[in-house]
Scaffold this motif. Structure first.
Motif, PDB file in Angstrom:
ATOM      1  N   UNK A 129      92.105  70.737  -3.584  1.00 59.03           N
ATOM      2  CA  UNK A 129      91.990  71.232  -4.964  1.00 59.03           C
ATOM      3  C   UNK A 129      92.500  72.658  -5.080  1.00 59.03           C
ATOM      4  N   UNK A 130      92.305  73.452  -4.035  1.00 57.75           N
ATOM      5  CA  UNK A 130      92.727  74.852  -4.078  1.00 57.75           C
ATOM      6  C   UNK A 130      94.239  74.996  -4.170  1.00 57.75           C
ATOM      7  N   UNK A 131      94.976  73.949  -3.832  1.00 57.80           N
ATOM      8  CA  UNK A 131      96.439  73.987  -3.922  1.00 57.80           C
ATOM      9  C   UNK A 131      96.940  73.648  -5.320  1.00 57.80           C
ATOM     10  N   UNK A 132      96.014  73.255  -6.203  1.00 50.87           N
ATOM     11  CA  UNK A 132      96.419  72.841  -7.546  1.00 50.87           C
ATOM     12  C   UNK A 132      96.729  71.366  -7.640  1.00 50.87           C
ATOM     13  N   UNK A 133      96.405  70.605  -6.595  1.00 51.32           N
ATOM     14  CA  UNK A 133      96.671  69.162  -6.580  1.00 51.32           C
ATOM     15  C   UNK A 133      95.887  68.452  -7.680  1.00 51.32           C
ATOM     16  N   UNK A 134      96.389  67.286  -8.089  1.00 55.75           N
ATOM     17  CA  UNK A 134      95.703  66.522  -9.126  1.00 55.75           C
ATOM     18  C   UNK A 134      94.529  65.736  -8.529  1.00 55.75           C
ATOM     19  N   UNK A 135      93.765  65.085  -9.401  1.00 56.29           N
ATOM     20  CA  UNK A 135      92.557  64.379  -8.975  1.00 56.29           C
ATOM     21  C   UNK A 135      92.861  63.278  -7.971  1.00 56.29           C
ATOM     22  N   UNK A 136      93.949  62.544  -8.157  1.00 58.36           N
ATOM     23  CA  UNK A 136      94.297  61.469  -7.220  1.00 58.36           C
ATOM     24  C   UNK A 136      94.552  62.032  -5.820  1.00 58.36           C
ATOM     25  N   UNK A 151      96.731  78.267 -14.114  1.00 63.31           N
ATOM     26  CA  UNK A 151      96.562  77.428 -12.929  1.00 63.31           C
ATOM     27  C   UNK A 151      95.081  77.244 -12.618  1.00 63.31           C
ATOM     28  N   UNK A 152      94.278  78.285 -12.760  1.00 65.72           N
ATOM     29  CA  UNK A 152      92.844  78.160 -12.531  1.00 65.72           C
ATOM     30  C   UNK A 152      92.248  77.097 -13.456  1.00 65.72           C
ATOM     31  N   UNK A 153      92.726  77.058 -14.691  1.00 74.41           N
ATOM     32  CA  UNK A 153      92.202  76.102 -15.658  1.00 74.41           C
ATOM     33  C   UNK A 153      92.555  74.673 -15.279  1.00 74.41           C
ATOM     34  N   UNK A 167      88.414  80.779  -1.709  1.00 71.45           N
ATOM     35  CA  UNK A 167      89.039  80.850  -3.027  1.00 71.45           C
ATOM     36  C   UNK A 167      88.009  80.546  -4.108  1.00 71.45           C
ATOM     37  N   UNK A 168      87.532  81.584  -4.752  1.00 71.18           N
ATOM     38  CA  UNK A 168      86.502  81.424  -5.779  1.00 71.18           C
ATOM     39  C   UNK A 168      87.008  80.662  -6.995  1.00 71.18           C
ATOM     40  N   UNK A 169      88.334  80.510  -7.117  1.00 72.29           N
ATOM     41  CA  UNK A 169      88.881  79.815  -8.278  1.00 72.29           C
ATOM     42  C   UNK A 169      88.604  78.314  -8.243  1.00 72.29           C
ATOM     43  N   UNK A 170      88.351  77.753  -7.072  1.00 66.77           N
ATOM     44  CA  UNK A 170      88.067  76.323  -6.979  1.00 66.77           C
ATOM     45  C   UNK A 170      86.645  76.090  -7.469  1.00 66.77           C
TER      46      UNK A 170
END
Length: 139
Positions: free
Chosen positions: A117-124, A5-7, A36-39
């Motif tokens: 972005x932190x939720x894993x949402x796409x670019x759009x 998911x981070x990727x 969230x450091x993953x973003x």
């Protein structure tokens, strides 16, 4: 969060005429996203010499540093920052594939982009959330 998911997280680049402003807005957005450091968020402010202005090289390096394959949302403060990003996009090989200049207010849009972005949402979805920040009322 798993490594997979981070990727897949959308990267965010904040382009300002001031390195300090870009870094502060990045810090604010990350903090309001729960730290969230993953973003992947990168400021690209000022010039290589530390002066006010914009740098195509700093913007390209910031975009490369946050690219995880899910796209890169670039928010710019004003004027030549926007023009510099547009020029990089027009060149076609300076920025990662699937990089977009997002039309959004700089601070509010950055927060909305990073939180989304932190939720894993796409670019759009990241782009839409940032752009929606234009509608935020303060009074």
């Amino acid at each position: 969060m798993s490594d997979d998911k981070e990727a897949q997280l959308v990267g965010v680049v904040l382009v300002s005429h001031s390195a300090r402003v870009a870094a502060a807005v990045a810090e604010l957005a990350q903090g309001l996203a729960g730290g969230d450091a993953a973003v992947p968020v990168a400021p690209a402010g000022g010039t290589e010499g530390g002066e006010l202005g914009t740098s195509a090289e700093l913007i390209a390096a910031a975009a490369a540093s946050v690219d995880r394959g899910a796209g890169v949302a670039v928010l710019a403060d004003l004027g030549s920052a926007v023009l510099t990003v547009k020029a990089l996009l027009a060149e076609g090989d300076e920025l990662p594939d699937n990089t977009r200049l997002v039309d959004a207010p700089f601070v509010e849009g950055a927060v909305a982009a990073v939180v989304t972005a932190s939720t894993g949402a796409d670019l759009a979805a990241v782009e839409a959330a940032a752009a929606e920040a234009y509608t935020y009322r303060k009074v």
